[in-house]
Design a protein around this motif. Structure first.
Motif, mmCIF file in Angstrom:
data_model
loop_
_atom_site.group_PDB
_atom_site.id
_atom_site.type_symbol
_atom_site.label_atom_id
_atom_site.label_comp_id
_atom_site.label_asym_id
_atom_site.label_seq_id
_atom_site.Cartn_x
_atom_site.Cartn_y
_atom_site.Cartn_z
ATOM 1 N N ARG A 175 -50.216 -41.720 10.975
ATOM 2 C CA ARG A 175 -50.850 -40.428 10.721
ATOM 3 C C ARG A 175 -50.075 -39.308 11.413
ATOM 4 O O ARG A 175 -49.849 -38.235 10.845
ATOM 5 C CB ARG A 175 -52.288 -40.450 11.230
ATOM 6 N N ARG A 197 -47.979 -35.731 10.069
ATOM 7 C CA ARG A 197 -48.100 -34.390 10.632
ATOM 8 C C ARG A 197 -46.758 -33.838 11.116
ATOM 9 O O ARG A 197 -46.637 -32.635 11.350
ATOM 10 C CB ARG A 197 -49.091 -34.414 11.800
ATOM 11 N N PRO A 213 -52.230 -31.472 6.413
ATOM 12 C CA PRO A 213 -51.393 -32.623 6.051
ATOM 13 C C PRO A 213 -51.191 -32.703 4.538
ATOM 14 O O PRO A 213 -52.118 -32.468 3.769
ATOM 15 C CB PRO A 213 -52.199 -33.813 6.574
ATOM 16 N N ASP A 231 -58.225 -37.215 8.172
ATOM 17 C CA ASP A 231 -57.130 -36.467 7.551
ATOM 18 C C ASP A 231 -56.971 -36.797 6.071
ATOM 19 O O ASP A 231 -56.004 -36.366 5.424
ATOM 20 C CB ASP A 231 -55.807 -36.759 8.273
#
Length: 316
Positions: free
Chosen positions: A173, A177, A187, A216
């Motif tokens: 993750r 980013r 994102p 996200d």
């Protein structure tokens, strides 16, 4: 196929009634002709009947009305549309259990080859990154379109101790980013493809990592790789079992909106990667296709007019 305005289909009821009336009228005509007992004389004095041709204009007309009604109902269908911008992160388990030989030549080598083929098939416009993990997880290659760098990193992977699946999800993750300044705040469309052959043994829990990825809106598709009978040899000569923890990986996928897969051979793993590649490379959209029904209805109207003029010298 689905309909956005299905209420228009109620107009099919009077159309069906019209067809029923037509069939009744045609049947009565047939009965009336049979009442004339002298069939030889009837054949001489009556004009030759057009037979099946007399029904063609009526059938084409009814088809036109039916197609237009369905068009008014705004039918839609699902289509696969290539993604314009996406980021794929391959999270690769490099724990010692990947040295098991239940997959030839080893789980690790077969997985390397499958991962290489996977990144080669990704669209060139996609950014792809690599996060290898064992006892820890790190971003080996930030998302990039440089496939050569990604291939080199995959080829240079080595195994270590431990399996930090949760850390791998969070590191993946974070890699998303890292794409650009905007990605930190918003994102981009992203997908994590995580391959593992064991259980989470260190680092944060899978549940905690799944919450962060889901927050996200990054789905994690997981691949449980290997067999239940896999073992690795210790330096002492002893062997220890290294079974796959499928349920944990399945829960990770389902809680983030990803897909869960199982692969017990190198060939199966290749097929899984191909399936994932086709799904992440496209998105499903609903598109209206009423134009096709209207066009078909107009063609049916032309057919009704043409056959009526050709065979009966009149419009229907």
């Amino acid at each position: 196929m689905s309909l956005r305005s299905p209420g228009w289909l109620l107009l099919l009821v009077p159309l069906l009634a019209l067809i029923a009336v037509y069939l009744v009228v045609q049947r009565r005509r047939g009965r009336y002709a049979v009442r004339f007992t002298n069939l030889d004389l009837l054949d001489k004095i009556a004009p030759k009947q057009p037979g099946w041709r007399r029904h063609v204009p009526a059938a084409a007309f009814c088809a036109m009305v039916g197609l237009l009604i369905v068009g008014f109902a705004r039918p839609t269908t699902e289509v696969q549309v290539p993604r314009e911008r996406a980021t794929i992160v391959v999270a690769f388990d490099v724990s010692a259990s990947m040295e098991a030989t239940d997959v030839e030549p080893t789980r690790f080598e077969a997985a390397q080859q499958a991962a290489l083929a996977f990144v080669d098939r990704l669209p060139e416009r996609f950014n792809a990154g690599l996060v290898p993990f064992s006892g820890t997880a790190n971003v080996a290659v930030p998302p990039t379109t440089d496939r050569a760098a990604l291939r080199t990193a995959i080829e240079q992977l080595t195994t270590g101790e431990g399996t930090a699946i949760g850390e791998a999800v969070v590191a993946s993750r974070d890699a998303v980013r890292m794409l650009d300044r905007e990605a930190e705040r918003r994102p981009p469309p992203a997908h994590i493809v995580l391959l593992s052959d064991g259980s989470n043994t260190t680092g944060r829990s899978i549940e905690e990592a799944a919450e962060e990825a889901a927050g996200d809106q990054i789905p994690v598709s997981t691949i449980a790789y290997g067999t239940e009978g896999g073992t690795i040899e210790l330096p002492s000569g002893d062997s220890i079992p290294v079974p796959v923890d499928g349920p944990a990986l399945e829960n990770l996928a389902s809680s983030t909106g990803g897909d869960f897969h199982e692969a017990a051979t190198g060939e199966e793993l290749q097929a899984v990667y191909e399936d994932i590649g086709s799904s992440v490379g496209h998105r499903t959209e609903e598109r209206e296709i009423w134009q096709w029904f209207v066009a078909a209805g107009l063609l049916a109207a032309l057919a009704a007019a043409a056959t009526s003029l050709l065979w009966f010298s009149r419009l229907p």
